[in-house]
Design a protein around this motif. Structure first.
Motif: not given
Length: 73
Positions: A23-24, A29-31, A57-59, A63-66
């Motif tokens: 996780l990063t 960028a709120r990502a 993730v926070p509101h 979230l990008v699941d790569r």
């Protein structure tokens, strides 16, 4: 006598499972990105499969699941 080898574990407290994901995040960028577990990096966190799957993730964050993108190649 051999020195004890340090094993990587999930970053969640009290979880001793092996990492399945990394996780990063970027506050600006709120990502949040989840990648397949790879080499350890000081700016990433190891997560086991269970904690990676249940990650929220926070509101207002993205979230990008790569992990699936790597499997498709």
């Amino acid at each position: 006598m051999q020195p004890e080898v340090l094993k990587r574990r999930c970053a969640r407290p009290d979880c001793a499972r092996v990492p399945a994901a990394s996780l990063t995040y970027d506050y600006g960028a709120r990502a949040v990105w989840i990648d397949p577990a790879g080499e350890p990096h000081p700016s990433s966190y190891d997560l086991c499969a269970r904690h990676a799957r249940g990650l929220r993730v926070p509101h207002g964050w993205r979230l990008v699941d790569r992990r699936s993108l790597v499997a498709e190649r």
